[in-house]
Scaffold this active site. Structure first.
Site, PDB file in Angstrom:
ATOM      1  N   TYR A  23       3.263   9.939   2.764  1.00 41.34           N
ATOM      2  CA  TYR A  23       1.912   9.383   2.652  1.00 41.34           C
ATOM      3  C   TYR A  23       1.513   9.350   1.182  1.00 41.34           C
ATOM      4  O   TYR A  23       2.371   9.188   0.319  1.00 41.34           O
ATOM      5  CB  TYR A  23       0.934  10.161   3.575  1.00 41.34           C
ATOM      6  N   ARG A  43      -7.597  -3.320   1.302  1.00 39.69           N
ATOM      7  CA  ARG A  43      -7.936  -2.299   0.292  1.00 39.69           C
ATOM      8  C   ARG A  43      -7.044  -1.093   0.534  1.00 39.69           C
ATOM      9  O   ARG A  43      -7.471  -0.083   1.081  1.00 39.69           O
ATOM     10  CB  ARG A  43      -9.429  -1.950   0.396  1.00 39.69           C
ATOM     11  N   LYS A  59       0.246   6.821   8.363  1.00 40.05           N
ATOM     12  CA  LYS A  59      -0.892   7.556   8.911  1.00 40.05           C
ATOM     13  C   LYS A  59      -0.565   8.079  10.317  1.00 40.05           C
ATOM     14  O   LYS A  59      -0.892   9.213  10.662  1.00 40.05           O
ATOM     15  CB  LYS A  59      -2.088   6.607   8.981  1.00 40.05           C
ATOM     16  N   GLU A 117      -8.331   1.312   9.237  1.00 41.01           N
ATOM     17  CA  GLU A 117      -7.756   1.915   8.036  1.00 41.01           C
ATOM     18  C   GLU A 117      -7.670   0.909   6.891  1.00 41.01           C
ATOM     19  O   GLU A 117      -7.130  -0.187   7.058  1.00 41.01           O
ATOM     20  CB  GLU A 117      -6.337   2.413   8.381  1.00 41.01           C
ATOM     21  N   ASP A 118      -8.214   1.299   5.758  1.00 39.49           N
ATOM     22  CA  ASP A 118      -8.065   0.509   4.526  1.00 39.49           C
ATOM     23  C   ASP A 118      -8.505  -0.946   4.655  1.00 39.49           C
ATOM     24  O   ASP A 118      -7.834  -1.859   4.154  1.00 39.49           O
ATOM     25  CB  ASP A 118      -6.639   0.638   3.976  1.00 39.49           C
ATOM     26  N   ASP A 130     -11.499   5.961   9.306  1.00 40.50           N
ATOM     27  CA  ASP A 130     -11.172   7.196   8.594  1.00 40.50           C
ATOM     28  C   ASP A 130     -11.646   7.173   7.143  1.00 40.50           C
ATOM     29  O   ASP A 130     -12.039   8.201   6.604  1.00 40.50           O
ATOM     30  CB  ASP A 130      -9.661   7.442   8.642  1.00 40.50           C
ATOM     31  N   ASP A 131     -11.608   5.995   6.521  1.00 39.38           N
ATOM     32  CA  ASP A 131     -12.009   5.914   5.109  1.00 39.38           C
ATOM     33  C   ASP A 131     -13.480   6.288   4.945  1.00 39.38           C
ATOM     34  O   ASP A 131     -13.892   6.802   3.911  1.00 39.38           O
ATOM     35  CB  ASP A 131     -11.777   4.499   4.566  1.00 39.38           C
ATOM     36  N   ASN A 169      -7.411   8.108  -4.921  1.00 34.85           N
ATOM     37  CA  ASN A 169      -5.967   8.069  -4.687  1.00 34.85           C
ATOM     38  C   ASN A 169      -5.409   6.726  -5.125  1.00 34.85           C
ATOM     39  O   ASN A 169      -6.148   5.759  -5.170  1.00 34.85           O
ATOM     40  CB  ASN A 169      -5.689   8.220  -3.178  1.00 34.85           C
TER      41      ASN A 169
END
Ligand code: NAD
Length: 534
Positions: free
Chosen positions: A91, A143, A161, A232-233, A255-256, A395
């Site tokens: 990850y 993203r 993930k 996600e993202d 989650d973000d 990150n």
């Protein structure tokens, strides 16, 4: 149960050289394997020995990926038992590089690619997935971490993930379905890469984009009733509105936004155990005003409200600096998610000036602006407060606001520090500090497991608050004494099991569970955890 070569080629069932003599007879494996039987321990040692000889993290990523494709149990055994060493390879930070070069290192497909060309056919396409999915991680690749639009290469994130759901919380690998929605890509570099895996066309927008999302969500919930869908993202402009649109329709979370919020809040709770302060006395300044910042701020406000502040008072304690400076009331064109944190104030151009003006007790870096916590910024925080809270959460490592070393050095070791990417221990003033990652993997696997175990129909903010409290409770005094605001990562399965039980309890209490409450919720959760040993 397949036998012979078919068995060896099924990663879910293959034990490779670990098949015992009896199994070799039973499944017609004689001659297909070298004669010597290895224990899983020996196999794990072999994997680690090879891995440690490789020097390039991306090569290690590829080696681990191919193990994942060959022998799932062994892969998860190695990942679970060496999580500190292996997680950064499967990850963040390595997965960022792996996504950028996804086409070049492509080995074998994993998960489902649903593209703009599949409009009208998604139901049919989902029939191609042979298992009953319990959890989907879906990205549209716009993203990826702090790296921007990587289009269909974002599949690396969904796969990585979900590997963490299994490694960190024991969600069974067969329940995990990675999905990439290839809605196009606006990153010229990707489009010009000869090995880019996605459609070479601009991103869908407006009704075409929303239509594809709607079709995917309704097809997925029809094909896999009760499935947990983790977004996600996704870029800001879609993430907030998709969460708002779907959160009351299905069992879903982002989650973000929400996972990040819970992990950051847990870190703040830990910092407050050191300062003996109260959440209601904090003044938070976020660098960045995107998904992470808004998510954390919203959950901090909830926590402040639960300790007696009104919503208005709590919001007044959270401020944000974005690319145009301090977010203040009256600024034209503010996105909706920033409005609650746009307060009356004269315009302030940059972070340092904002720190001088507001004297925040905590700065939280979530703008993916590398090096933004300069020496001057850190010194200003140390001047204003005895124990300043500094979280450099961006990150991957290349985007971090500061290193752990810089944070301790420029605050004379007084900082209460957490980061998004891993940093080595820091020696300062004769003391060794062990900074730990405010890693979402402390939160989302447990939340997902709890939702699956209780067959939750929704995932609520209360569940994320439960997760933050549970995580903070598991930080020991010894952790705090060495400057660690999070527990050691190798405890993550225990942590996830506790968070899952807390989330499941809330689902039962709130009438959101899809099954009767078992007599022993923690035991029921644990019974559902995948064990990679054979
Ligand atoms: P995002 O795109 O939603 O938000 C980024 C924000 O930064 C935007 O509001 C943007 O306006 C702002 N920004 C851009 N340039 C800026 C500048 N020069 N000065 C100030 N602000 C600027 O992204 P996100 O989901 O909020 O994630 C941001 C970063 O946080 C990423 O690097 C991500 O990897 C990291 N993150 C870490 C964790 C974690 O460690 N647990 C969790 C989530 C996100």
């Amino acid at each position: 149960m397949p036998s012979g070569l078919a068995l060896l080629r099924d990663p879910a069932l293959n034990h490779g050289t670990g098949f015992t003599e009896a199994e070799r007879d039973q499944y017609s494996l004689r001659g297909l394997l070298p004669p010597r039987v290895l224990t899983q321990d020996e196999q794990a040692q072999r994997v680690l020995t090879h891995l440690r000889k490789l020097t390039d993290p991306l090569e290690k990523f590829v080696a681990l990926n191919s193990l994942h494709d060959r022998n799932e149990s062994l892969y998860f055994r190695v990942l679970c038992e060496h999580i500190d060493e292996i997680m950064p390879l499967v990850y963040t930070p390595t997965v960022g590089q792996a996504c950028q070069k996804f086409g070049q290192i492509f080995q074998r497909p994993r998960g489902l690619f649903i593209s703009a060309n599949d409009r009208g056919k998604i139901r049919q396409l989902l029939q191609n997935w042979p298992y009953r999915a319990g959890i989907i991680v879906v990205t549209d690749g716009e993203r990826i971490l702090g790296l921007g639009d990587l289009g269909a290469n974002g599949m690396g994130i969904s796969v990585g993930k979900l590997a963490l759901y299994t490694a960190c919380a024991g969600v069974h690998p067969q329940l995990c379905l990675p999905v990439t929605l290839d809605v196009g890509c606006n990153n010229v570099e990707m489009l010009q890469d000869p090995f880019y895996v996605g459609l070479r066309q601009p991103r869908l927008t407006g009704a075409a984009y929303d239509g594809l999302l709607d079709e995917f969500i309704s097809a997925a919930t029809e094909r896999f009733p009760g499935v947990v869908v983790q977004f996600e993202d996704f870029a800001n402009h879609n993430a907030f509105r998709l969460l708002a649109k779907y959160r009351d329709q299905l069992c879903t979370f982002n989650d973000d936004i929400q996972g990040t919020a819970a992990v950051a809040l847990a870190g703040i709770f830990s910092a407050l155990r050191i300062t003996h302060g109260s959440i209601t006395q904090q003044k938070m300044l976020f660098l960045g005003a995107g998904e992470a910042a808004a998510g954390i701020a919203d959950l901090v406000v909830t926590a402040m409200k639960s300790e007696g502040l009104t919503q208005a008072q709590a919001r007044q304690r959270c401020w944000m600096v974005d690319s145009r400076g301090l977010v203040v009331k009256g600024r034209a064109g503010l996105a909706e998610h920033k409005l609650p944190y746009a307060h009356e104030h004269a315009p302030v151009g940059d972070l340092l000036a904002a720190i001088q003006a507001l004297k925040p007790t905590a700065i939280i870096g979530v703008a993916a602006v590398s090096g933004a916590f300069t020496r001057e910024v850190l010194e200003a925080m140390a001047r204003n407060h005895e124990r300043p809270i500094v979280f450099a959460l961006s990150n991957p490592t290349s985007q971090a606001e500061c290193t752990a070393e810089e944070a301790y050095r420029w605050t004379q070791g007084r900082v209460l520090f957490a980061s998004g990417s891993p940093f080595d221990p820091v020696n300062h003033g004769g003391k060794t500090y062990i900074p730990r990652q405010g890693n979402n993997c402390y939160i989302f696997p447990g939340v997902g497991l709890g939702a699956i175990a209780s067959r939750a129909r929704r995932i609520t903010d209360e569940m994320f608050m439960d997760a933050a409290h549970t995580l903070a409770l598991l930080v020991t005094q010894q952790d705090l004494d060495q400057g660690s605001l999070y527990p050691a990562l190798p405890r993550v399965r225990e942590i996830s099991a506790r968070i899952a039980a807390a989330v499941a309890e809330t689902a039962y209490r709130r009438g959101l569970a899809g099954k009767p409450k078992p007599a022993d919720v923690p035991a029921d959760v644990r019974a559902q955890m995948f064990d990679p040993h054979y």
